[in-house]
Design a protein around this motif. Structure first.
Motif, PDB file in Angstrom:
ATOM      1  N   ASN A  26       0.812  -1.219   0.000  1.00  0.00           N
ATOM      2  CA  ASN A  26       0.000   0.000   0.000  1.00  0.00           C
ATOM      3  C   ASN A  26       0.844   1.266   0.000  1.00  0.00           C
ATOM      4  OD1 ASN A  26      -2.539  -1.424   0.103  1.00  0.00           O
ATOM      5  ND2 ASN A  26      -2.050  -1.909   2.234  1.00  0.00           N
ATOM      6  N   ASP A  27       2.125   1.124  -0.315  1.00  0.00           N
ATOM      7  CA  ASP A  27       3.014   2.278  -0.427  1.00  0.00           C
ATOM      8  C   ASP A  27       2.551   3.156  -1.596  1.00  0.00           C
ATOM      9  OD1 ASP A  27       5.845   3.498   0.157  1.00  0.00           O
ATOM     10  OD2 ASP A  27       5.767   3.229  -2.012  1.00  0.00           O
ATOM     11  N   PRO A  28       2.665   4.495  -1.479  1.00  0.00           N
ATOM     12  CA  PRO A  28       2.215   5.370  -2.564  1.00  0.00           C
ATOM     13  C   PRO A  28       2.850   5.056  -3.917  1.00  0.00           C
ATOM     14  CG  PRO A  28       2.649   6.658  -0.591  1.00  0.00           C
ATOM     15  CD  PRO A  28       3.126   5.265  -0.303  1.00  0.00           C
ATOM     16  N   VAL A  29       4.132   4.714  -3.919  1.00  0.00           N
ATOM     17  CA  VAL A  29       4.797   4.431  -5.187  1.00  0.00           C
ATOM     18  C   VAL A  29       4.328   3.097  -5.761  1.00  0.00           C
ATOM     19  CG1 VAL A  29       7.009   4.029  -6.314  1.00  0.00           C
ATOM     20  CG2 VAL A  29       6.796   5.842  -4.606  1.00  0.00           C
ATOM     21  N   SER A  30       4.224   2.073  -4.927  1.00  0.00           N
ATOM     22  CA  SER A  30       3.732   0.786  -5.410  1.00  0.00           C
ATOM     23  C   SER A  30       2.299   0.901  -5.919  1.00  0.00           C
ATOM     24  CB  SER A  30       3.794  -0.270  -4.299  1.00  0.00           C
ATOM     25  OG  SER A  30       5.130  -0.591  -3.980  1.00  0.00           O
ATOM     26  N   SER A  31       1.496   1.720  -5.244  1.00  0.00           N
ATOM     27  CA  SER A  31       0.115   1.916  -5.676  1.00  0.00           C
ATOM     28  C   SER A  31       0.057   2.655  -7.005  1.00  0.00           C
ATOM     29  CB  SER A  31      -0.665   2.693  -4.608  1.00  0.00           C
ATOM     30  OG  SER A  31      -0.730   1.956  -3.398  1.00  0.00           O
ATOM     31  N   TRP A  32       1.038   3.505  -7.265  1.00  0.00           N
ATOM     32  CA  TRP A  32       1.100   4.178  -8.567  1.00  0.00           C
ATOM     33  C   TRP A  32       1.529   3.197  -9.653  1.00  0.00           C
ATOM     34  CZ3 TRP A  32       5.367   5.023 -11.771  1.00  0.00           C
ATOM     35  CH2 TRP A  32       5.151   5.872 -12.875  1.00  0.00           C
ATOM     36  N   VAL A  33       2.518   2.373  -9.360  1.00  0.00           N
ATOM     37  CA  VAL A  33       2.991   1.408 -10.354  1.00  0.00           C
ATOM     38  C   VAL A  33       1.880   0.415 -10.709  1.00  0.00           C
ATOM     39  CG1 VAL A  33       4.649  -0.437 -10.830  1.00  0.00           C
ATOM     40  CG2 VAL A  33       5.399   1.621  -9.635  1.00  0.00           C
ATOM     41  N   PHE A  34       1.139  -0.019  -9.707  1.00  0.00           N
ATOM     42  CA  PHE A  34       0.057  -0.995  -9.901  1.00  0.00           C
ATOM     43  C   PHE A  34      -1.242  -0.401  -9.349  1.00  0.00           C
ATOM     44  CE2 PHE A  34       3.976  -3.469  -8.984  1.00  0.00           C
ATOM     45  CZ  PHE A  34       4.139  -4.092 -10.219  1.00  0.00           C
ATOM     46  N   PRO A  35      -1.936   0.436 -10.121  1.00  0.00           N
ATOM     47  CA  PRO A  35      -3.119   1.128  -9.595  1.00  0.00           C
ATOM     48  C   PRO A  35      -4.260   0.195  -9.197  1.00  0.00           C
ATOM     49  CG  PRO A  35      -2.326   2.165 -11.619  1.00  0.00           C
ATOM     50  CD  PRO A  35      -1.594   0.873 -11.490  1.00  0.00           C
ATOM     51  N   ASP A  36      -4.436  -0.891  -9.899  1.00  0.00           N
ATOM     52  CA  ASP A  36      -5.513  -1.823  -9.584  1.00  0.00           C
ATOM     53  C   ASP A  36      -5.085  -2.723  -8.423  1.00  0.00           C
ATOM     54  OD1 ASP A  36      -8.149  -3.241 -10.535  1.00  0.00           O
ATOM     55  OD2 ASP A  36      -6.671  -4.836 -10.259  1.00  0.00           O
ATOM     56  N   ALA A  37      -5.864  -2.704  -7.348  1.00  0.00           N
ATOM     57  CA  ALA A  37      -5.470  -3.409  -6.127  1.00  0.00           C
ATOM     58  C   ALA A  37      -5.354  -4.914  -6.339  1.00  0.00           C
ATOM     59  CB  ALA A  37      -6.464  -3.113  -5.006  1.00  0.00           C
ATOM     60  N   ALA A 159      13.587   8.819  -0.856  1.00  0.00           N
ATOM     61  CA  ALA A 159      12.460   8.706   0.070  1.00  0.00           C
ATOM     62  C   ALA A 159      11.169   8.664  -0.735  1.00  0.00           C
ATOM     63  CB  ALA A 159      12.440   9.892   1.031  1.00  0.00           C
ATOM     64  N   SER A 160      10.293   7.725  -0.382  1.00  0.00           N
ATOM     65  CA  SER A 160       9.066   7.551  -1.158  1.00  0.00           C
ATOM     66  C   SER A 160       7.838   8.152  -0.488  1.00  0.00           C
ATOM     67  CB  SER A 160       8.810   6.058  -1.420  1.00  0.00           C
ATOM     68  OG  SER A 160       8.635   5.353  -0.206  1.00  0.00           O
ATOM     69  N   SER A 161       8.046   8.831   0.651  1.00  0.00           N
ATOM     70  CA  SER A 161       6.931   9.502   1.317  1.00  0.00           C
ATOM     71  C   SER A 161       7.480  10.657   2.140  1.00  0.00           C
ATOM     72  CB  SER A 161       6.169   8.533   2.231  1.00  0.00           C
ATOM     73  OG  SER A 161       6.957   8.171   3.349  1.00  0.00           O
ATOM     74  N   ALA A 162       6.609  11.618   2.444  1.00  0.00           N
ATOM     75  CA  ALA A 162       7.030  12.751   3.259  1.00  0.00           C
ATOM     76  C   ALA A 162       7.452  12.283   4.649  1.00  0.00           C
ATOM     77  CB  ALA A 162       5.893  13.765   3.362  1.00  0.00           C
ATOM     78  N   ARG A 163       6.780  11.255   5.174  1.00  0.00           N
ATOM     79  CA  ARG A 163       7.111  10.741   6.496  1.00  0.00           C
ATOM     80  C   ARG A 163       8.519  10.148   6.513  1.00  0.00           C
ATOM     81  NH1 ARG A 163       6.849   5.691   8.801  1.00  0.00           N
ATOM     82  NH2 ARG A 163       6.538   5.621  11.061  1.00  0.00           N
ATOM     83  N   SER A 164       8.853   9.351   5.497  1.00  0.00           N
ATOM     84  CA  SER A 164      10.185   8.753   5.470  1.00  0.00           C
ATOM     85  C   SER A 164      11.254   9.808   5.216  1.00  0.00           C
ATOM     86  CB  SER A 164      10.259   7.642   4.423  1.00  0.00           C
ATOM     87  OG  SER A 164      10.070   8.140   3.116  1.00  0.00           O
ATOM     88  N   ARG A 165      10.911  10.851   4.455  1.00  0.00           N
ATOM     89  CA  ARG A 165      11.883  11.918   4.224  1.00  0.00           C
ATOM     90  C   ARG A 165      12.300  12.552   5.545  1.00  0.00           C
ATOM     91  NH1 ARG A 165      11.102  17.495   0.580  1.00  0.00           N
ATOM     92  NH2 ARG A 165      12.888  18.573   1.494  1.00  0.00           N
ATOM     93  N   VAL A 166      11.340  12.812   6.429  1.00  0.00           N
ATOM     94  CA  VAL A 166      11.642  13.402   7.733  1.00  0.00           C
ATOM     95  C   VAL A 166      12.539  12.472   8.548  1.00  0.00           C
ATOM     96  CG1 VAL A 166      10.647  14.121   9.939  1.00  0.00           C
ATOM     97  CG2 VAL A 166       9.568  14.807   7.793  1.00  0.00           C
ATOM     98  N   LEU A 167      12.237  11.173   8.498  1.00  0.00           N
ATOM     99  CA  LEU A 167      13.052  10.197   9.233  1.00  0.00           C
ATOM    100  C   LEU A 167      14.498  10.231   8.741  1.00  0.00           C
ATOM    101  CD1 LEU A 167      12.084   6.577  10.142  1.00  0.00           C
ATOM    102  CD2 LEU A 167      14.245   7.004   8.984  1.00  0.00           C
ATOM    103  N   TYR A 168      14.681  10.253   7.420  1.00  0.00           N
ATOM    104  CA  TYR A 168      16.035  10.238   6.871  1.00  0.00           C
ATOM    105  C   TYR A 168      16.774  11.544   7.159  1.00  0.00           C
ATOM    106  CZ  TYR A 168      14.502   6.043   4.445  1.00  0.00           C
ATOM    107  OH  TYR A 168      14.029   4.790   4.161  1.00  0.00           O
ATOM    108  N   GLU A 169      16.035  12.654   7.199  1.00  0.00           N
ATOM    109  CA  GLU A 169      16.680  13.918   7.561  1.00  0.00           C
ATOM    110  C   GLU A 169      17.260  13.839   8.972  1.00  0.00           C
ATOM    111  OE1 GLU A 169      14.132  17.097   4.839  1.00  0.00           O
ATOM    112  OE2 GLU A 169      13.469  16.642   6.886  1.00  0.00           O
ATOM    113  N   GLY A 185       1.274  10.978 -10.335  1.00  0.00           N
ATOM    114  CA  GLY A 185       1.501  10.162  -9.153  1.00  0.00           C
ATOM    115  C   GLY A 185       2.271  10.912  -8.088  1.00  0.00           C
ATOM    116  N   PRO A 186       2.788  10.197  -7.094  1.00  0.00           N
ATOM    117  CA  PRO A 186       3.498  10.838  -5.981  1.00  0.00           C
ATOM    118  C   PRO A 186       4.906  11.270  -6.373  1.00  0.00           C
ATOM    119  CG  PRO A 186       3.567   8.465  -5.740  1.00  0.00           C
ATOM    120  CD  PRO A 186       2.689   8.730  -6.934  1.00  0.00           C
ATOM    121  N   GLN A 187       5.514  12.020  -5.479  1.00  0.00           N
ATOM    122  CA  GLN A 187       6.907  12.414  -5.632  1.00  0.00           C
ATOM    123  C   GLN A 187       7.803  11.462  -4.860  1.00  0.00           C
ATOM    124  OE1 GLN A 187       7.168  16.546  -4.294  1.00  0.00           O
ATOM    125  NE2 GLN A 187       7.597  17.181  -6.389  1.00  0.00           N
ATOM    126  N   MET A 188       9.055  11.381  -5.322  1.00  0.00           N
ATOM    127  CA  MET A 188      10.111  10.717  -4.566  1.00  0.00           C
ATOM    128  C   MET A 188      11.222  11.739  -4.363  1.00  0.00           C
ATOM    129  SD  MET A 188      10.191   7.047  -6.563  1.00  0.00           S
ATOM    130  CE  MET A 188      11.260   6.245  -5.368  1.00  0.00           C
TER     131      MET A 188
END
Length: 203
Positions: A26-37, A159-169, A185-188
């Protein structure tokens, strides 16, 4: 944290593939790559296996001894090297031939990847859904960053999400200034970390 970190081997392929699949379904990037659940549930594990096979062949995988988390790393040399132009297309053919996004994400991240300095590349990091938020990922990253600091070596990731970006910072990574924009789709966020002096290595 009390959980040992070890280097994964051939016998860990199934366990780590399943871990990656569960963590990124359910990661934003994986959901973009494969939109159909439904399609994502069937096909996403194939992509995770290809990624894992690539890193086991050319890099290394660290896992928590209890199987709760893993990190996939590649050691990138400083000298210029030819990019595998066919790599993203080969991944698409192996995983989901009719899905151009499988290939596109590989090409876009390759274009954003810095060149000219040796570094450790954190390809992916994952924790089982029930253990996310416990600091397992931080422990795995620090495990390698301590070695990087000792060797004077940089590190890189997207980083594939804003939350992980903060963690890596918090771990000393800095946004390179040029995001990877996935179409519709989302940003990386490509992030770079210079090695730290021993007395400042840990935040």
């Amino acid at each position: 944290m009390g959980v040992a970190i070890r280097r994964a081997g051939e016998g860990d392929r199934e366990t780590v593939t399943q871990l990656l699949d569960e963590a990124f379904q359910n990661d934003p990037v994986s959901s973009w790559v494969f939109p159909d659940a439904d399609h994502r549930r069937r096909t996403h594990p194939l992509l995770m296996r290809v990624f894992l096979d690539t890193v086991l062949d050319a890099g290394y995988v660290d896992v928590m001894e209890d199987g709760s988390a893993c990190a996939l790393w590649l050691s990138v040399p400083a000298e210029a090297h030819e990019e595998d132009e066919d790599g993203p297309a080969q991944v698409r053919e192996a995983v989901d031939p009719d899905n151009e996004r499988v290939e596109l994400i590989g090409r876009l991240t390759a274009e954003a990847h810095p060149v000219g300095a040796a570094h450790e590349y954190l390809w992916m990091i994952a924790a089982t859904p029930e253990r996310q938020g416990e600091g397992l990922g931080t422990a795995l990253v620090r495990h390698v960053l301590e070695r990087c600091d000792g060797e004077g070596r940089a590190a890189y990731l997207e980083a594939s999400s804003a939350r992980s970006r903060v963690l890596y910072e918090r771990l000393g990574f800095v946004f390179t200034g040029s995001a990877v924009d996935l179409p519709d789709g989302p940003q990386m966020w490509p992030m770079w970390r210079e090695p730290r002096a021993p007395e400042t290595a840990r935040p």
